[in-house]
Scaffold this motif. Structure first.
Motif, PDB file in Angstrom:
ATOM      1  N   VAL A 176      14.438 -81.195 -43.990  1.00  0.00           N
ATOM      2  CA  VAL A 176      14.395 -80.631 -45.334  1.00  0.00           C
ATOM      3  C   VAL A 176      13.716 -81.626 -46.269  1.00  0.00           C
ATOM      4  O   VAL A 176      14.027 -82.815 -46.259  1.00  0.00           O
ATOM      5  N   GLU A 177      12.785 -81.106 -47.086  1.00  0.00           N
ATOM      6  CA  GLU A 177      12.085 -81.937 -48.059  1.00  0.00           C
ATOM      7  C   GLU A 177      12.311 -81.368 -49.451  1.00  0.00           C
ATOM      8  O   GLU A 177      12.016 -80.194 -49.714  1.00  0.00           O
ATOM      9  N   PHE A 178      12.836 -82.196 -50.322  1.00  0.00           N
ATOM     10  CA  PHE A 178      13.077 -81.810 -51.711  1.00  0.00           C
ATOM     11  C   PHE A 178      11.904 -82.329 -52.537  1.00  0.00           C
ATOM     12  O   PHE A 178      11.750 -83.540 -52.728  1.00  0.00           O
ATOM     13  N   MET A 179      11.070 -81.423 -53.032  1.00  0.00           N
ATOM     14  CA  MET A 179       9.853 -81.804 -53.724  1.00  0.00           C
ATOM     15  C   MET A 179      10.122 -82.014 -55.219  1.00  0.00           C
ATOM     16  O   MET A 179      10.781 -81.184 -55.863  1.00  0.00           O
ATOM     17  N   ASP A 180       9.581 -83.114 -55.760  1.00  0.00           N
ATOM     18  CA  ASP A 180       9.764 -83.423 -57.185  1.00  0.00           C
ATOM     19  C   ASP A 180      11.200 -83.141 -57.626  1.00  0.00           C
ATOM     20  O   ASP A 180      11.436 -82.300 -58.504  1.00  0.00           O
ATOM     21  N   PRO A 181      12.188 -83.808 -57.006  1.00  0.00           N
ATOM     22  CA  PRO A 181      13.594 -83.421 -57.222  1.00  0.00           C
ATOM     23  C   PRO A 181      14.156 -83.733 -58.597  1.00  0.00           C
ATOM     24  O   PRO A 181      15.219 -83.235 -58.952  1.00  0.00           O
ATOM     25  N   ALA A 182      13.466 -84.549 -59.402  1.00  0.00           N
ATOM     26  CA  ALA A 182      13.969 -84.858 -60.739  1.00  0.00           C
ATOM     27  C   ALA A 182      13.551 -83.767 -61.717  1.00  0.00           C
ATOM     28  O   ALA A 182      12.605 -83.004 -61.476  1.00  0.00           O
ATOM     29  N   GLY A 214      17.838 -84.337 -57.651  1.00  0.00           N
ATOM     30  CA  GLY A 214      18.640 -83.546 -56.723  1.00  0.00           C
ATOM     31  C   GLY A 214      19.771 -82.866 -57.458  1.00  0.00           C
ATOM     32  O   GLY A 214      19.896 -81.652 -57.462  1.00  0.00           O
ATOM     33  N   ILE A 215      20.595 -83.684 -58.097  1.00  0.00           N
ATOM     34  CA  ILE A 215      21.685 -83.194 -58.935  1.00  0.00           C
ATOM     35  C   ILE A 215      22.068 -84.334 -59.873  1.00  0.00           C
ATOM     36  O   ILE A 215      21.964 -85.504 -59.502  1.00  0.00           O
ATOM     37  N   PRO A 216      22.462 -84.051 -61.104  1.00  0.00           N
ATOM     38  CA  PRO A 216      22.879 -85.137 -61.992  1.00  0.00           C
ATOM     39  C   PRO A 216      24.039 -85.915 -61.359  1.00  0.00           C
ATOM     40  O   PRO A 216      25.038 -85.327 -60.945  1.00  0.00           O
ATOM     41  N   THR A 217      23.872 -87.236 -61.263  1.00  0.00           N
ATOM     42  CA  THR A 217      24.851 -88.066 -60.571  1.00  0.00           C
ATOM     43  C   THR A 217      25.103 -89.351 -61.334  1.00  0.00           C
ATOM     44  O   THR A 217      24.175 -89.956 -61.874  1.00  0.00           O
ATOM     45  N   ILE A 218      26.370 -89.759 -61.362  1.00  0.00           N
ATOM     46  CA  ILE A 218      26.790 -91.011 -61.987  1.00  0.00           C
ATOM     47  C   ILE A 218      27.209 -91.956 -60.880  1.00  0.00           C
ATOM     48  O   ILE A 218      28.164 -91.687 -60.146  1.00  0.00           O
ATOM     49  N   PHE A 219      26.493 -93.080 -60.742  1.00  0.00           N
ATOM     50  CA  PHE A 219      26.830 -94.081 -59.736  1.00  0.00           C
ATOM     51  C   PHE A 219      27.542 -95.259 -60.399  1.00  0.00           C
ATOM     52  O   PHE A 219      27.103 -95.763 -61.439  1.00  0.00           O
ATOM     53  N   LEU A 220      28.630 -95.690 -59.774  1.00  0.00           N
ATOM     54  CA  LEU A 220      29.419 -96.818 -60.251  1.00  0.00           C
ATOM     55  C   LEU A 220      29.559 -97.842 -59.136  1.00  0.00           C
ATOM     56  O   LEU A 220      29.368 -97.515 -57.960  1.00  0.00           O
ATOM     57  N   ASN A 221      29.910 -99.056 -59.486  1.00  0.00           N
ATOM     58  CA  ASN A 221      30.221-100.071 -58.479  1.00  0.00           C
ATOM     59  C   ASN A 221      31.662 -99.897 -58.014  1.00  0.00           C
ATOM     60  O   ASN A 221      32.579 -99.816 -58.838  1.00  0.00           O
ATOM     61  N   ALA A 222      31.866 -99.827 -56.709  1.00  0.00           N
ATOM     62  CA  ALA A 222      33.220 -99.683 -56.166  1.00  0.00           C
ATOM     63  C   ALA A 222      34.122-100.813 -56.660  1.00  0.00           C
ATOM     64  O   ALA A 222      35.284-100.587 -57.023  1.00  0.00           O
ATOM     65  N   GLU A 223      33.589-102.032 -56.686  1.00  0.00           N
ATOM     66  CA  GLU A 223      34.383-103.200 -57.078  1.00  0.00           C
ATOM     67  C   GLU A 223      34.928-103.067 -58.492  1.00  0.00           C
ATOM     68  O   GLU A 223      36.071-103.465 -58.769  1.00  0.00           O
ATOM     69  N   ALA A 320      19.989 -87.870 -54.670  1.00  0.00           N
ATOM     70  CA  ALA A 320      20.130 -88.857 -55.745  1.00  0.00           C
ATOM     71  C   ALA A 320      20.230 -90.273 -55.181  1.00  0.00           C
ATOM     72  O   ALA A 320      19.645 -91.222 -55.729  1.00  0.00           O
ATOM     73  N   ILE A 321      20.972 -90.432 -54.078  1.00  0.00           N
ATOM     74  CA  ILE A 321      21.105 -91.741 -53.431  1.00  0.00           C
ATOM     75  C   ILE A 321      19.744 -92.235 -52.958  1.00  0.00           C
ATOM     76  O   ILE A 321      19.355 -93.385 -53.200  1.00  0.00           O
ATOM     77  N   ALA A 322      19.014 -91.350 -52.271  1.00  0.00           N
ATOM     78  CA  ALA A 322      17.696 -91.726 -51.753  1.00  0.00           C
ATOM     79  C   ALA A 322      16.776 -92.161 -52.884  1.00  0.00           C
ATOM     80  O   ALA A 322      16.099 -93.192 -52.796  1.00  0.00           O
ATOM     81  N   THR A 323      16.752 -91.376 -53.947  1.00  0.00           N
ATOM     82  CA  THR A 323      15.865 -91.671 -55.068  1.00  0.00           C
ATOM     83  C   THR A 323      16.234 -92.992 -55.725  1.00  0.00           C
ATOM     84  O   THR A 323      15.379 -93.867 -55.933  1.00  0.00           O
ATOM     85  N   ALA A 324      17.504 -93.150 -56.056  1.00  0.00           N
ATOM     86  CA  ALA A 324      17.947 -94.369 -56.747  1.00  0.00           C
ATOM     87  C   ALA A 324      17.777 -95.610 -55.884  1.00  0.00           C
ATOM     88  O   ALA A 324      17.508 -96.703 -56.394  1.00  0.00           O
ATOM     89  N   SER A 325      17.902 -95.446 -54.572  1.00  0.00           N
ATOM     90  CA  SER A 325      17.802 -96.609 -53.685  1.00  0.00           C
ATOM     91  C   SER A 325      16.413 -97.222 -53.681  1.00  0.00           C
ATOM     92  O   SER A 325      16.246 -98.413 -53.413  1.00  0.00           O
TER      93      SER A 325
END
Length: 392
Positions: A176-182, A214-223, A320-325
């Motif tokens: 699966v390829e998500f084109m221009d996902p933002a 992909g989808i609006p996502t909020i990433f935080l540090n686990a620590e 979102a993970i792929a893009t942000a990474s």
């Protein structure tokens, strides 16, 4: 007192990725449900068995989890150079509510299969043997997705030896390829920052990467949340305090991302945004008992969907993970060791997943060109779903 008989509606029950849902051809729905509105929502809620105060979905097709309380409506595409229009509805379990604000990346893997099998793709575009390229218009988020569906002797090939962590049995691989996902009409980072400080009452100021890909996502540090990033479902879902805190984070993040105006509106937008926490690679044992070694992965990610920690990873959150990474300076990129990269392998509660992304810096703004991953899908049951429904 007489009651109307149940309505019979053609439907297909499908697994896509680590989710499953009830799929419909738009033209098979009752006339009143062929357009968005109260009648459609009422029908689909009853199909799934919501709202269910017992949170079991005993009287419907739902599975009482965010991964299994899903509906899909497909139709021949109205968009140029596309085969099928894909509309996704995330059904609330205990509330009379369907969230149409986002996509389901996992079920995307099943869209191509359904479209081919139900005559929604031009036969000239389907090889008897090989791979059919299905051009999907994701109607919720107005984006193009390409599904590569294997074909054998004119039929969709569903069986195979591709293994996907979070799914018990192997099946055929669907790329699966998500084109221009933002969001093309807004910045990928709604605040303009790769990392923000999110001020949450009771938790203080938390570092957060807020991204719309992909989808609006909020990433935080686990620590920062006093987690390790290796948690399984019970560590979060069995704690009412933890779930309340994550919902508070989600609501405040939604406001800061401009998705809602006030905190109170978050209750009516349960599907988005997602909340996830990241950590550097560490050993852990997955929910199936499989040992995951830190040298197998680039980072650990845990994500919540519909208020609960997901048993694996949502497909859209994986985008979102792929893009942000791939963008140096985000919390996801830092957890993965920083620097330039084109892909990551991340650990989730059920195992691991590899995702890739193409991103570029254009006029001082990051742009995502494509995100790719492999999933699998198959039909579980097809026929007619019966549902008490007044079509007036």
């Amino acid at each position: 007192m007489s009651h109307a008989p149940q309505l019979k509606v053609n439907a297909t029950y499908m697994r896509g990725g680590t989710s499953k849902g009830v799929f419909f051809n738009l033209t098979d729905l009752p006339k009143s449900a062929q357009q968005a509105g109260e009648a459609r929502d009422r029908l689909l809620l009853r199909v799934i068995g919501s709202p269910d105060p017992y949170q079991k979905h005993t009287d419907g097709m739902g599975g009482a989890t965010s991964s299994t309380s899903k509906t899909v409506i497909l139709s021949k595409s109205q968009q140029p150079n596309h085969d099928v229009d894909y509309l996704f509805g995330q059904v609330s379990i205990d509330k009379p509510f369907i969230d149409w604000s986002g996509n389901c990346g996992n079920l995307t893997a099943a869209v191509g299969s359904f479209a081919i099998s139900n005559g929604l793709v031009d036969p000239d575009r389907i090889p008897d043997n090989g791979v059919a390229v299905v051009r999907i218009w994701q109607a919720n988020i107005q984006k193009t997705i390409i599904a590569h569906v294997p074909m054998t002797n004119g039929d969709v090939q569903e069986t195979g030896d591709f293994e996907l962590d979070g799914v018990t049995f192997p099946a055929a691989e669907v790329k699966v390829e998500f084109m221009d996902p933002a969001d093309a009409d807004a910045s990928m980072f709604p605040t303009g920052n790769l990392v923000d400080e999110l001020d949450v009452p009771g938790l203080g100021k938390l570092k957060a990467t807020m991204i719309n890909a992909g989808i609006p996502t909020i990433f935080l540090n686990a620590e920062d949340l006093k987690y390790t990033g290796t948690e399984l479902q019970e560590a979060i879902n069995n704690s009412a305090e933890a779930l309340t805190q994550f919902e508070l984070i989600r609501a405040h993040g939604a406001v800061k991302m401009g998705l809602i105006d006030t905190i109170d509106e978050a209750a009516n937008r349960q599907h988005t945004p997602k909340v996830a926490f990241v950590a550097p690679p560490a050993d852990y044992v997955s929910s199936s008992g499989k040992s995951i070694s830190s040298n197998e992965i680039d980072l650990n990610v845990r994500a919540l969907s519909m208020g609960k920690l997901h048993h694996a990873m949502m497909g859209t959150a994986a985008v979102a993970i792929a893009t942000a990474s791939t963008i140096p300076g985000t919390l996801v990129n830092i957890a993965a060791g920083g620097g330039d990269r084109e892909s990551v392998v991340f650990g989730h509660p059920s195992g691991t997943l590899k995702v890739g992304a193409e991103t570029i810096l254009q006029n001082n703004n990051w742009v995502a060109k494509k995100v790719s991953m492999s999933r699998s899908a198959r039909v579980l049951m097809e026929g007619k779903v019966r549902v008490p429904f007044d079509d007036e």
